[in-house]
Motif scaffolding. Structure first.
Motif, PDB file in Angstrom:
ATOM      1  N   SER A  80       0.030  11.902  -5.528  1.00 30.94           N
ATOM      2  CA  SER A  80       0.221  11.083  -6.683  1.00 30.94           C
ATOM      3  C   SER A  80      -0.345   9.764  -6.745  1.00 30.94           C
ATOM      4  O   SER A  80      -0.402   9.066  -5.544  1.00 30.94           O
ATOM      5  N   VAL A  81      -0.892   9.312  -7.760  1.00 31.88           N
ATOM      6  CA  VAL A  81      -1.546   8.062  -7.820  1.00 31.88           C
ATOM      7  C   VAL A  81      -0.488   6.756  -7.412  1.00 31.88           C
ATOM      8  O   VAL A  81      -0.934   6.145  -6.559  1.00 31.88           O
ATOM      9  N   PRO A  82       0.688   6.915  -7.647  1.00 29.02           N
ATOM     10  CA  PRO A  82       1.341   5.650  -6.994  1.00 29.02           C
ATOM     11  C   PRO A  82       1.657   5.817  -5.601  1.00 29.02           C
ATOM     12  O   PRO A  82       1.857   4.853  -4.761  1.00 29.02           O
ATOM     13  N   GLN A  83       1.513   7.146  -4.773  1.00 28.23           N
ATOM     14  CA  GLN A  83       1.707   7.179  -3.419  1.00 28.23           C
ATOM     15  C   GLN A  83       0.125   7.024  -2.649  1.00 28.23           C
ATOM     16  O   GLN A  83       0.392   7.161  -1.464  1.00 28.23           O
ATOM     17  N   GLN A  84      -0.905   6.756  -3.419  1.00 26.47           N
ATOM     18  CA  GLN A  84      -2.198   6.881  -2.696  1.00 26.47           C
ATOM     19  C   GLN A  84      -2.206   5.620  -1.889  1.00 26.47           C
ATOM     20  O   GLN A  84      -1.803   4.434  -2.384  1.00 26.47           O
ATOM     21  N   GLU A  85      -2.733   5.472  -0.555  1.00 25.62           N
ATOM     22  CA  GLU A  85      -2.807   4.191   0.227  1.00 25.62           C
ATOM     23  C   GLU A  85      -3.262   3.106  -0.582  1.00 25.62           C
ATOM     24  O   GLU A  85      -2.828   1.832  -0.449  1.00 25.62           O
ATOM     25  N   SER A  86      -4.461   3.389  -1.062  1.00 17.43           N
ATOM     26  CA  SER A  86      -5.316   2.308  -1.817  1.00 17.43           C
ATOM     27  C   SER A  86      -4.484   1.794  -3.148  1.00 17.43           C
ATOM     28  O   SER A  86      -4.351   0.339  -2.971  1.00 17.43           O
ATOM     29  N   MET A  87      -3.804   2.506  -3.500  1.00 16.72           N
ATOM     30  CA  MET A  87      -3.256   1.763  -4.783  1.00 16.72           C
ATOM     31  C   MET A  87      -1.729   1.116  -4.185  1.00 16.72           C
ATOM     32  O   MET A  87      -1.271   0.067  -4.739  1.00 16.72           O
ATOM     33  N   LYS A  88      -1.355   1.445  -3.117  1.00 18.10           N
ATOM     34  CA  LYS A  88      -0.183   0.989  -2.462  1.00 18.10           C
ATOM     35  C   LYS A  88      -0.333  -0.641  -2.167  1.00 18.10           C
ATOM     36  O   LYS A  88       0.192  -1.471  -2.043  1.00 18.10           O
ATOM     37  N   LYS A  89      -1.720  -0.425  -1.528  1.00 18.11           N
ATOM     38  CA  LYS A  89      -2.246  -1.686  -0.948  1.00 18.11           C
ATOM     39  C   LYS A  89      -2.235  -2.727  -2.180  1.00 18.11           C
ATOM     40  O   LYS A  89      -1.953  -4.129  -2.020  1.00 18.11           O
TER      41      LYS A  89
END
Length: 217
Positions: free
Chosen positions: A116-125
């Motif tokens: 899921s988008v909220p769990q993607q590494e780039s978004m978390k950064k």
């Protein structure tokens, strides 16, 4: 109301929430004035971009004063590092307005599509960077621990375009991050002073209508 830098995806997200194309979208500023859109018993307000035009910015600022919740949108390209963004957010929080930050995933990196988008590494950064920038700006304005402010609803990563295209396709729609955002909006609306004040008279009206209906049976 939706606020933020122009072309961050405000109109696309409104279309996703409404499950149909009700707001204009484009690569150039398309919202020159406010647009009110009915949604789930409430009204979504699409506003001009914060830096699209001085007149547009004033229009949006006037809407802040009469809105219950401000959904401040940025994207994962470069707007999350813009100082104007964080000062605008702090100013809204200081007004006591409920505010949520939405990070729209416009630049899609090599991520696993099953995550899921909220769990993607780039978004978390990026969420981490936004949190750091926000706290730094808050301290400069005499506010410590923005994350603990009662009127700060949090940071929500979404992919607005994906959410709109995946309408009716679960769990793909949920993977866009829009469901978590929608739940937060609904919770905040129910807790707002205006809705709370209407609760009792609405219950009384319901009881009156039930009594009247029974009398005609």
């Amino acid at each position: 109301m939706f606020y933020g830098l122009y072309n961050a995806g405000k109109s696309t997200l409104i279309n996703a929430l409404c499950k149909k194309e009700v707001a204009l979208t484009g690569d150039v500023p398309t919202t020159a004035a406010i647009q009110e859109v009915p949604w789930d018993g409430y009204t979504l307000i699409d506003t001009p971009g914060i830096d699209a035009h001085t007149h547009h910015t004033k229009i949006a600022e006037n809407e802040i004063r009469r809105s219950d919740i401000v959904l401040f949108m940025m994207d994962n390209a470069d707007t999350f590092d813009n100082a104007i963004v964080y000062q605008a957010i702090i100013d809204i929080l200081k007004m006591g307005k409920a505010l949520a930050i939405i990070i729209n995933q416009k630049n899609v990196e090599d991520e696993n599509p099953n995550i899921s988008v909220p769990q993607q590494e780039s978004m978390k950064k990026i969420v981490g960077k936004v949190s750091t920038n926000l706290e730094r700006c808050g301290q400069q304005n005499g506010i410590d621990f923005i994350a603990n402010q009662n009127n700060f609803l949090g940071i929500f990563p979404v992919n607005a375009k994906y959410a709109f295209k995946a309408l009716g396709l679960e769990p793909l729609h949920s993977a866009s991050g829009i469901v978590s955002l929608q739940n937060a909006i609904n919770t905040s609306i129910r807790r707002s002073k205006q809705v709370y004040m209407l609760h009792t008279p609405l219950i009384c009206l319901r009881d009156i209508l039930r009594t009247a209906a029974q009398a005609f049976q």
